[in-house]
Motif scaffolding. Structure first.
Motif, mmCIF file in Angstrom:
data_model
loop_
_atom_site.group_PDB
_atom_site.id
_atom_site.type_symbol
_atom_site.label_atom_id
_atom_site.label_comp_id
_atom_site.label_asym_id
_atom_site.label_seq_id
_atom_site.Cartn_x
_atom_site.Cartn_y
_atom_site.Cartn_z
ATOM 1 N N GLU A 1 18.934 -13.796 103.665
ATOM 2 C CA GLU A 1 19.834 -14.722 102.984
ATOM 3 C C GLU A 1 19.976 -14.379 101.509
ATOM 4 O OE1 GLU A 1 21.558 -17.049 104.574
ATOM 5 O OE2 GLU A 1 20.639 -16.391 106.450
ATOM 6 N N ARG A 2 19.283 -13.327 101.084
ATOM 7 C CA ARG A 2 19.243 -13.016 99.666
ATOM 8 C C ARG A 2 20.356 -12.059 99.231
ATOM 9 N NH1 ARG A 2 13.320 -10.663 99.228
ATOM 10 N NH2 ARG A 2 14.074 -9.528 101.053
ATOM 11 N N THR A 3 20.514 -11.971 97.924
ATOM 12 C CA THR A 3 21.366 -10.956 97.318
ATOM 13 C C THR A 3 20.455 -9.993 96.596
ATOM 14 O OG1 THR A 3 23.263 -12.420 97.013
ATOM 15 C CG2 THR A 3 23.110 -10.533 95.550
ATOM 16 N N LEU A 4 20.534 -8.729 96.943
ATOM 17 C CA LEU A 4 19.625 -7.754 96.352
ATOM 18 C C LEU A 4 20.381 -6.588 95.725
ATOM 19 C CD1 LEU A 4 16.780 -7.481 99.048
ATOM 20 C CD2 LEU A 4 16.734 -8.723 96.885
ATOM 21 N N ARG A 5 19.785 -6.030 94.686
ATOM 22 C CA ARG A 5 20.339 -4.840 94.054
ATOM 23 C C ARG A 5 19.917 -3.612 94.845
ATOM 24 N NH1 ARG A 5 19.114 -4.730 87.760
ATOM 25 N NH2 ARG A 5 20.420 -2.904 88.068
ATOM 26 N N PHE A 6 20.603 -2.508 94.574
ATOM 27 C CA PHE A 6 20.304 -1.261 95.268
ATOM 28 C C PHE A 6 18.810 -0.917 95.171
ATOM 29 C CE2 PHE A 6 19.821 3.311 95.590
ATOM 30 C CZ PHE A 6 20.600 3.637 96.662
ATOM 31 N N GLY A 7 18.304 -0.939 93.969
ATOM 32 C CA GLY A 7 16.912 -0.568 93.746
ATOM 33 C C GLY A 7 15.925 -1.528 94.405
ATOM 34 N N GLU A 8 16.256 -2.808 94.371
ATOM 35 C CA GLU A 8 15.389 -3.797 95.018
ATOM 36 C C GLU A 8 15.324 -3.547 96.516
ATOM 37 O OE1 GLU A 8 16.175 -7.630 92.052
ATOM 38 O OE2 GLU A 8 17.536 -7.259 93.738
ATOM 39 N N LEU A 9 16.488 -3.266 97.079
ATOM 40 C CA LEU A 9 16.576 -2.975 98.508
ATOM 41 C C LEU A 9 15.734 -1.747 98.828
ATOM 42 C CD1 LEU A 9 18.015 -4.496 100.666
ATOM 43 C CD2 LEU A 9 20.139 -3.368 100.007
ATOM 44 N N ARG A 10 15.808 -0.772 97.951
ATOM 45 C CA ARG A 10 15.055 0.469 98.144
ATOM 46 C C ARG A 10 13.552 0.193 98.154
ATOM 47 N NH1 ARG A 10 13.923 5.252 98.216
ATOM 48 N NH2 ARG A 10 13.772 6.944 96.709
ATOM 49 N N ASN A 11 13.101 -0.684 97.270
ATOM 50 C CA ASN A 11 11.681 -1.029 97.234
ATOM 51 C C ASN A 11 11.274 -1.867 98.440
ATOM 52 O OD1 ASN A 11 11.340 0.279 94.773
ATOM 53 N ND2 ASN A 11 11.859 -1.568 93.604
ATOM 54 N N GLU A 12 12.219 -2.668 98.895
ATOM 55 C CA GLU A 12 11.937 -3.605 99.986
ATOM 56 C C GLU A 12 11.707 -2.879 101.311
ATOM 57 O OE1 GLU A 12 11.339 -7.670 100.440
ATOM 58 O OE2 GLU A 12 12.014 -6.594 98.648
ATOM 59 N N ILE A 13 12.453 -1.804 101.525
ATOM 60 C CA ILE A 13 12.390 -1.100 102.801
ATOM 61 C C ILE A 13 11.539 0.146 102.663
ATOM 62 C CG2 ILE A 13 13.744 -0.006 104.621
ATOM 63 C CD1 ILE A 13 16.133 -1.686 103.614
ATOM 64 N N GLU A 14 10.326 0.042 103.184
ATOM 65 C CA GLU A 14 9.375 1.127 103.021
ATOM 66 C C GLU A 14 9.844 2.399 103.728
ATOM 67 O OE1 GLU A 14 5.257 0.031 103.304
ATOM 68 O OE2 GLU A 14 4.803 1.920 104.349
ATOM 69 N N GLY A 15 9.871 3.471 102.965
ATOM 70 C CA GLY A 15 10.129 4.772 103.560
ATOM 71 C C GLY A 15 11.586 5.195 103.576
ATOM 72 N N ILE A 16 12.493 4.338 103.146
ATOM 73 C CA ILE A 16 13.904 4.733 103.174
ATOM 74 C C ILE A 16 14.221 5.577 101.947
ATOM 75 C CG2 ILE A 16 14.875 2.753 101.929
ATOM 76 C CD1 ILE A 16 17.195 2.837 104.037
ATOM 77 N N SER A 17 15.015 6.622 102.156
ATOM 78 C CA SER A 17 15.381 7.498 101.039
ATOM 79 C C SER A 17 16.652 6.970 100.387
ATOM 80 C CB SER A 17 15.605 8.914 101.533
ATOM 81 O OG SER A 17 16.767 8.977 102.327
ATOM 82 N N HIS A 18 16.840 7.416 99.152
ATOM 83 C CA HIS A 18 18.033 7.084 98.387
ATOM 84 C C HIS A 18 19.285 7.347 99.219
ATOM 85 C CE1 HIS A 18 20.005 7.153 94.224
ATOM 86 N NE2 HIS A 18 20.986 7.303 95.087
ATOM 87 N N LYS A 19 19.324 8.513 99.814
ATOM 88 C CA LYS A 19 20.501 8.933 100.557
ATOM 89 C C LYS A 19 20.776 8.066 101.780
ATOM 90 C CE LYS A 19 22.245 13.030 102.942
ATOM 91 N NZ LYS A 19 21.804 14.358 103.431
ATOM 92 N N MET A 20 19.756 7.801 102.559
ATOM 93 C CA MET A 20 19.925 6.999 103.772
ATOM 94 C C MET A 20 20.360 5.584 103.427
ATOM 95 S SD MET A 20 19.624 8.614 106.519
ATOM 96 C CE MET A 20 20.537 9.860 105.621
#
Lengths: 126, 126
Positions: free
Chosen positions: B43-62
């Motif tokens: 239900e949240r609004t997240l920034r690109f970087g926050e999302l990146r930190n939130e999802i363990e193991g995902i690369s910038h590109k993916m």
DNA sequence: CTGCATCCAGATAGATACTG
DNA sequence: CAGTATCTATCTGGATGCAG
């Protein structure tokens, strides 16, 4: 539990292990072919060849690989009838049928929002 | 409808087109990263970087690729704030939130049958 | 910070052939 | 009929560099 002071607590270790396992299972089943196989099986028992005909576009190899994976995870049961020619039947287990219910939800969602998605794609591509 | 006798009826053609589209959408969202992104957003609004930190193991590109795909299908909304440094926020749309509900079911299933699956794997590997 | 392009190693999937 | 093995082309994903 004397090691607790040096390593993470057992509870935390268990949680991490469970998380990693959950992620692994997620990766296994969150793929196109696995989901389509489970949907195709439904409540029925199907032979290898029947399953192959049922799922459009799946290759012999992909069907074999995914069936092995699903069997390993206990989602489908494989029954070999010792006759010639060989007769091998596949059916969903209880966990498999439970998973199928949620996949049905995914299918329902897809059909309900088909129009939304098609429209969004056209707008995006423009 | 005069062509019905030579080609499939328009209704059948529509169904085939819808099926092929449904299969395409299914392939898009039935992948690990897309599902994890939708779960992470919730239900949240997240920034690109926050999302990146939130999802363990995902690369910038993916993350970029999948966000574009989800945006194209109208599941996430992308908001660019014209500031430096750039601030880009992502949030689920209504269809996206609806999809998330079914993905929650998938997560519940995973955790409920974690034990079953682990046991089945050990038996299979033996 | 976010996004795009490029490169490259590894995974994936199709085709084919052979076995019981 | 069902399964396995091998070969190969394609795709995927990660790493890196650069731009706005």
């Amino acid at each position: 539990m004397v090691t607790k002071q040096f390593t993470g607590s057992p509870d935390e270790a268990d949680l991490r292990r469970a998380d990693s396992l959950a992620r692994e299972i997620f990766s296994d089943i969150a793929n196109k072919w696995a989901l389509l196989i489970i949907e195709a099986l439904g409540e029925r028992t199907l032979r290898f060849g029947e399953l192959r005909n049922e799922i459009e576009g799946i290759s012999h190899k992909m069907l074999t690989q995914n069936l092995r994976m699903l069997e390993r995870n206990g989602l489908v049961e494989r029954t070999v009838h010792p006759v010639v020619p060989p007769r091998v039947e596949y059916t969903l287990t209880e966990p498999g049928r439970a998973l199928r219910v949620t996949i049905d939800g995914l299918c329902d969602w897809t059909h309900r929002y088909l129009g939304h998605i098609e429209g969004s794609r056209h707008r995006f591509d423009a």
